[in-house]
Design a protein around this motif. Sequence first.
Motif, PDB file in Angstrom:
ATOM      1  N   LYS A 142       0.822  -1.212   0.000  1.00 22.23           N
ATOM      2  CA  LYS A 142       0.000   0.000   0.000  1.00 22.23           C
ATOM      3  C   LYS A 142       0.856   1.263   0.000  1.00 22.23           C
ATOM      4  N   ASP A 143       2.054   1.204   0.585  1.00 20.54           N
ATOM      5  CA  ASP A 143       2.888   2.414   0.685  1.00 20.54           C
ATOM      6  C   ASP A 143       3.354   2.917  -0.682  1.00 20.54           C
ATOM      7  N   ASN A 144       3.229   2.053  -1.710  1.00 15.85           N
ATOM      8  CA  ASN A 144       3.555   2.423  -3.093  1.00 15.85           C
ATOM      9  C   ASN A 144       5.028   2.778  -3.274  1.00 15.85           C
ATOM     10  N   LYS A 145       5.866   2.417  -2.314  1.00 13.26           N
ATOM     11  CA  LYS A 145       7.297   2.702  -2.407  1.00 13.26           C
ATOM     12  C   LYS A 145       8.128   1.423  -2.443  1.00 13.26           C
ATOM     13  N   THR A 146       7.642   0.399  -1.764  1.00 15.26           N
ATOM     14  CA  THR A 146       8.370  -0.867  -1.716  1.00 15.26           C
ATOM     15  C   THR A 146       7.520  -2.004  -2.268  1.00 15.26           C
ATOM     16  N   ASN A 150       9.281 -12.153  -3.904  1.00 14.52           N
ATOM     17  CA  ASN A 150       9.482 -13.440  -3.213  1.00 14.52           C
ATOM     18  C   ASN A 150       9.848 -13.206  -1.744  1.00 14.52           C
ATOM     19  N   ASN A 151       9.058 -12.319  -1.100  1.00 13.62           N
ATOM     20  CA  ASN A 151       9.181 -11.975   0.320  1.00 13.62           C
ATOM     21  C   ASN A 151      10.419 -11.144   0.654  1.00 13.62           C
ATOM     22  N   GLN A 152      11.137 -10.691  -0.346  1.00 11.00           N
ATOM     23  CA  GLN A 152      12.270  -9.784  -0.123  1.00 11.00           C
ATOM     24  C   GLN A 152      11.825  -8.357  -0.428  1.00 11.00           C
ATOM     25  N   VAL A 153      12.084  -7.446   0.506  1.00 11.93           N
ATOM     26  CA  VAL A 153      11.686  -6.057   0.313  1.00 11.93           C
ATOM     27  C   VAL A 153      12.612  -5.381  -0.689  1.00 11.93           C
ATOM     28  N   GLU A 158      13.546  -0.092  -8.168  1.00 12.58           N
ATOM     29  CA  GLU A 158      14.627  -1.042  -8.431  1.00 12.58           C
ATOM     30  C   GLU A 158      14.105  -2.432  -8.801  1.00 12.58           C
ATOM     31  N   LEU A 159      12.795  -2.578  -8.883  1.00 13.35           N
ATOM     32  CA  LEU A 159      12.199  -3.906  -9.083  1.00 13.35           C
ATOM     33  C   LEU A 159      12.672  -4.587 -10.369  1.00 13.35           C
ATOM     34  N   LEU A 160      12.523  -3.928 -11.494  1.00 17.44           N
ATOM     35  CA  LEU A 160      12.857  -4.553 -12.774  1.00 17.44           C
ATOM     36  C   LEU A 160      14.343  -4.883 -12.860  1.00 17.44           C
ATOM     37  N   ASN A 161      15.174  -4.008 -12.346  1.00 11.81           N
ATOM     38  CA  ASN A 161      16.614  -4.246 -12.361  1.00 11.81           C
ATOM     39  C   ASN A 161      16.978  -5.442 -11.486  1.00 11.81           C
ATOM     40  N   THR A 162      16.315  -5.560 -10.332  1.00 15.00           N
ATOM     41  CA  THR A 162      16.569  -6.689  -9.430  1.00 15.00           C
ATOM     42  C   THR A 162      16.168  -8.009 -10.089  1.00 15.00           C
ATOM     43  N   ILE A 163      15.015  -8.017 -10.737  1.00 10.92           N
ATOM     44  CA  ILE A 163      14.545  -9.237 -11.399  1.00 10.92           C
ATOM     45  C   ILE A 163      15.483  -9.638 -12.535  1.00 10.92           C
ATOM     46  N   ASN A 190       1.200   0.324 -11.358  1.00  9.80           N
ATOM     47  CA  ASN A 190       1.978  -0.881 -11.077  1.00  9.80           C
ATOM     48  C   ASN A 190       1.860  -1.899 -12.209  1.00  9.80           C
ATOM     49  N   LYS A 191       0.677  -1.979 -12.802  1.00  8.57           N
ATOM     50  CA  LYS A 191       0.488  -2.874 -13.945  1.00  8.57           C
ATOM     51  C   LYS A 191       1.373  -2.440 -15.106  1.00  8.57           C
ATOM     52  N   MET A 192       1.473  -1.153 -15.322  1.00 10.29           N
ATOM     53  CA  MET A 192       2.319  -0.632 -16.385  1.00 10.29           C
ATOM     54  C   MET A 192       3.782  -0.992 -16.128  1.00 10.29           C
ATOM     55  N   LEU A 193       4.178  -0.932 -14.861  1.00  8.35           N
ATOM     56  CA  LEU A 193       5.572  -1.204 -14.498  1.00  8.35           C
ATOM     57  C   LEU A 193       5.988  -2.622 -14.875  1.00  8.35           C
ATOM     58  N   VAL A 194       5.102  -3.591 -14.680  1.00  7.71           N
ATOM     59  CA  VAL A 194       5.470  -4.996 -14.891  1.00  7.71           C
ATOM     60  C   VAL A 194       5.058  -5.537 -16.256  1.00  7.71           C
ATOM     61  N   ARG A 195       4.575  -4.682 -17.139  1.00  3.05           N
ATOM     62  CA  ARG A 195       4.165  -5.177 -18.457  1.00  3.05           C
ATOM     63  C   ARG A 195       5.288  -5.893 -19.202  1.00  3.05           C
TER      64      ARG A 195
END
Length: 210
Positions: A142-146, A150-153, A158-163, A190-195
């Motif tokens: 909900k905080d829209n920041k983190t 797979n349970n790692q914050v 940085e999400l796409l780079n981490t994946i 968020n949907k746009m981010l993971v497309r």
Amino acid sequence: MKYLSLILVCLLFSCGQKQDVLLPKANVSIVKNVEDLSPIYIFFKTKGKDTIAEVNRKNSIISTNWIFNIDKRLPLKLVIPEVIKLQEKKRAEKAHKNEKAENYYSYADSVGKNLAFLPFTKVYYKTEKPPIGNGLTIFFNKDNKTVLLNNQVVKKEELLNTISKINWFVKPTLQLCFDKNISFGNYIKNKMLVRSLESYNEETAKEFIF
């Protein structure tokens, strides 16, 4: 901005009522034009201290493309149950079913300054936690920041780079999860981010809202 405002006004009066629909915004147009469509509106309403999702689908025709115009302020816990009902109604229709008819969420492209559409016909929503597995599970907080990867914050930016740095022996199944209290506006972002990750999921998409 004037162009976007004009689009929004058109949406408001097309349903025959002077009601506000504050559309989500994004910086890209996934789909720019949809023909043979029926509008569905989910309005943001308040009753005392309670927030209500008010649905208007008077002009919806089963055989057409459905455009869901949903107020960005509404939380997913109010929006998704209504979307599920409408999806099930359309999927269950036999007599007037049109296999080519799609479902879209509408939003405003803040860069192109036009109305745009995000398809979600093949999405099946589940209002429960996902099964535990070895796939790729992304939970948007909900905080829209983190984000929980797979349970790692992980910081959302940085999400796409981490994946991209994860080495998989077998391409994983993607499980998208969202806090039920996230606003619909942030859900679309968020949907746009993971497309770009949709290639991970070869089966019919499932999204978990809890």
